[in-house]
Design a protein around this motif. Structure first.
Motif, PDB file in Angstrom:
ATOM      1  N   GLY A   1     -20.916 -19.167   5.503  1.00 15.79           N
ATOM      2  CA  GLY A   1     -20.256 -17.775   5.483  1.00 15.79           C
ATOM      3  C   GLY A   1     -19.564 -17.240   6.704  1.00 15.79           C
ATOM      4  O   GLY A   1     -18.546 -17.807   7.294  1.00 15.79           O
ATOM      5  N   LEU A   2     -20.039 -16.319   7.163  1.00 16.65           N
ATOM      6  CA  LEU A   2     -19.374 -15.368   8.309  1.00 16.65           C
ATOM      7  C   LEU A   2     -19.585 -16.147   9.559  1.00 16.65           C
ATOM      8  O   LEU A   2     -18.605 -16.437  10.467  1.00 16.65           O
ATOM      9  CB  LEU A   2     -19.867 -14.120   8.334  1.00 16.65           C
ATOM     10  N   GLY A   3     -20.734 -16.911   9.830  1.00 13.39           N
ATOM     11  CA  GLY A   3     -20.837 -17.649  11.067  1.00 13.39           C
ATOM     12  C   GLY A   3     -19.976 -18.667  11.107  1.00 13.39           C
ATOM     13  O   GLY A   3     -19.453 -19.140  12.326  1.00 13.39           O
ATOM     14  N   TYR A   4     -19.781 -19.444   9.973  1.00 11.65           N
ATOM     15  CA  TYR A   4     -18.998 -20.716  10.026  1.00 11.65           C
ATOM     16  C   TYR A   4     -17.408 -20.244  10.282  1.00 11.65           C
ATOM     17  O   TYR A   4     -16.788 -20.632  11.195  1.00 11.65           O
ATOM     18  CB  TYR A   4     -18.837 -21.467   8.707  1.00 11.65           C
ATOM     19  N   ALA A   5     -17.229 -18.909   9.732  1.00 12.87           N
ATOM     20  CA  ALA A   5     -15.869 -18.499  10.114  1.00 12.87           C
ATOM     21  C   ALA A   5     -15.422 -18.087  11.672  1.00 12.87           C
ATOM     22  O   ALA A   5     -14.493 -18.273  11.982  1.00 12.87           O
ATOM     23  CB  ALA A   5     -15.554 -17.289   9.104  1.00 12.87           C
ATOM     24  N   MET A   6     -16.560 -17.583  11.946  1.00 19.74           N
ATOM     25  CA  MET A   6     -16.601 -17.183  13.568  1.00 19.74           C
ATOM     26  C   MET A   6     -16.280 -18.487  14.225  1.00 19.74           C
ATOM     27  O   MET A   6     -15.616 -18.469  15.131  1.00 19.74           O
ATOM     28  CB  MET A   6     -17.783 -16.186  13.954  1.00 19.74           C
TER      29      MET A   6
ATOM     30  N   GLU B   1     -13.492 -11.805   2.326  1.00 18.16           N
ATOM     31  CA  GLU B   1     -13.595 -13.173   2.268  1.00 18.16           C
ATOM     32  C   GLU B   1     -13.935 -13.621   3.701  1.00 18.16           C
ATOM     33  O   GLU B   1     -13.172 -13.014   4.763  1.00 18.16           O
ATOM     34  CB  GLU B   1     -12.392 -13.931   1.833  1.00 18.16           C
ATOM     35  N   PRO B   2     -14.687 -14.624   4.114  1.00 26.11           N
ATOM     36  CA  PRO B   2     -14.897 -15.008   5.354  1.00 26.11           C
ATOM     37  C   PRO B   2     -13.951 -15.138   6.465  1.00 26.11           C
ATOM     38  O   PRO B   2     -14.150 -14.554   7.539  1.00 26.11           O
ATOM     39  CB  PRO B   2     -15.908 -16.188   5.303  1.00 26.11           C
ATOM     40  N   PRO B   3     -12.742 -15.685   6.119  1.00 31.87           N
ATOM     41  CA  PRO B   3     -11.806 -15.896   7.092  1.00 31.87           C
ATOM     42  C   PRO B   3     -11.286 -14.559   7.578  1.00 31.87           C
ATOM     43  O   PRO B   3     -10.730 -14.305   8.731  1.00 31.87           O
ATOM     44  CB  PRO B   3     -10.534 -16.357   6.414  1.00 31.87           C
ATOM     45  N   GLU B   4     -11.585 -13.327   6.911  1.00 29.34           N
ATOM     46  CA  GLU B   4     -11.184 -11.887   7.315  1.00 29.34           C
ATOM     47  C   GLU B   4     -12.129 -11.365   8.397  1.00 29.34           C
ATOM     48  O   GLU B   4     -11.679 -10.296   8.888  1.00 29.34           O
ATOM     49  CB  GLU B   4     -11.236 -11.050   5.982  1.00 29.34           C
TER      50      GLU B   4
END
Ligand code: NAD
Length: 287
Positions: free
Chosen positions: A35-40, A243-246
């Motif tokens: 999720g968000l952690g992976y995207a960061m 979406e997570p990349p955002e």
């Protein structure tokens, strides 16, 4: 009137590079397997930071590490449960020995919790206390332990950026979410502001992001029930989930020199949800 001359492209490139330069920054991301952690983690790794991926899910962590390494990212992985205070302290001790310090820490790991307050078992008099304590242990105490570890490594260097993942559910009541979740996230918001005051003289910035609904694995694997998704979308002016990349632009901003004068701030990233009041929702008509 003659058109204004455009600045040379190279100057624009140099400006962007200087603002968002995170090259070589040792960066911890908790909850990095999904999720968000992976995207960061991806945003930092692909921008040239060295990223320490932290998660309790060993298998997911390995997959995340492999994916980022294949893209050329400089990454390592640490299996740690952020709710385990001793394990988080030991993690930062290992990082002190291995790297001498860290410059950026994303305290992001967190879980969702059912039932919400619209469900009879989510009421104040009914909700299961073990759920309450589990959410507090991970979403509040886990972030607190992570921030503590970060401060211990950053203070001697008088430099650092800490970014905490709160939630729009920590900024106002949210009936579609449980008591424990809204309470933990609201506490995080003030923890961030308090830490920003303490750590400013040490050259350490502390900020929070407050996401609205994003498509991640927080509600479990697989898509949400359509009626659940539709109920959320009615509260989002942009009319969809994130979406997570955002999350990546905001993550990079808060970790980089672009935000050098920003601390104690809380950034909603929610498609406009936190700008929507009942009055404005009614005037927008049915969603
Ligand atoms: N997705 C959303 O709609 C949304 C909205 C607001 C806030 N958030 C917050 O964003 C953060 C990331 O959630 P997400 O949506 O990416 O969910 P996700 O489930 O996709 O990812 C969360 C990651 O955190 C890890 N994790 C959970 N508990 C842990 C623990 N005790 N120790 C170490 N790792 C742990 C999980 O294994 C997972 O890899 C959370 O803090 C969540 O509360 C999410």
């Amino acid at each position: 009137m003659s058109p204004a001359a455009s600045p040379p492209e190279a100057l624009g490139d140099a400006l962007r590079r200087r603002l968002f330069d995170v090259t070589g920054l040792r960066t911890v991301v908790t909850g990095a397997a999904s999720g968000l952690g992976y995207a960061m983690a991806e945003a930092m790794a692909l921008s040239g930071a060295h990223v320490i991926l932290v998660d309790r899910n060993a298998e997911g962590l390995r997959a995340a590490q492999d994916r980022l390494a294949q893209q050329g990212g400089s990454v390592e992985a640490e299996v740690v449960d952020v709710a385990d205070q001793a394990a988080v302290e030991a993690l930062f001790e290992r990082l002190r020995e291995r790297h001498g310090g860290v410059e950026v820490v994303f305290a992001n790991a967190g879980i969702g919790a059912r039932p919400n307050i619209l469900h009879p078992d989510g009421g104040l008099d009914r909700l299961a206390l073990d759920t309450w304590h589990r959410v507090m242990d991970i979403n509040l105490h886990g972030a607190f332990y992570t921030m503590r570890g970060a401060a211990a490594l950053m203070k001697p260097k008088r430099r650092g950026a800490i970014v905490v993942t709160a939630s729009t559910a920590g900024l106002r009541p949210e009936p579609k979410v449980s008591y424990a979740y809204v309470t933990a996230k609201a506490a995080l918001v003030n923890l961030v502001r308090q830490a920003a005051l303490e750590l400013a003289p040490w050259g350490i910035r502390v900020n929070a992001i407050a996401p609205g609904p994003f498509h991640t694995n927080i509600g479990g694997p697989g898509p949400r029930p359509p009626e659940d998704e539709a109920a959320w979308i009615r509260t989002i002016p942009l009319g969809r989930f994130g979406e997570p990349p955002e999350i990546q632009g905001l993550a990079l901003f808060l970790a980089s020199p672009a935000s050098s004068f920003v601390t104690g701030a809380v950034y909603p990233i929610d498609g406009g949800a936190s700008a929507l009041t009942q009055v404005t929702a009614d005037s927008l008509g049915p969603g």
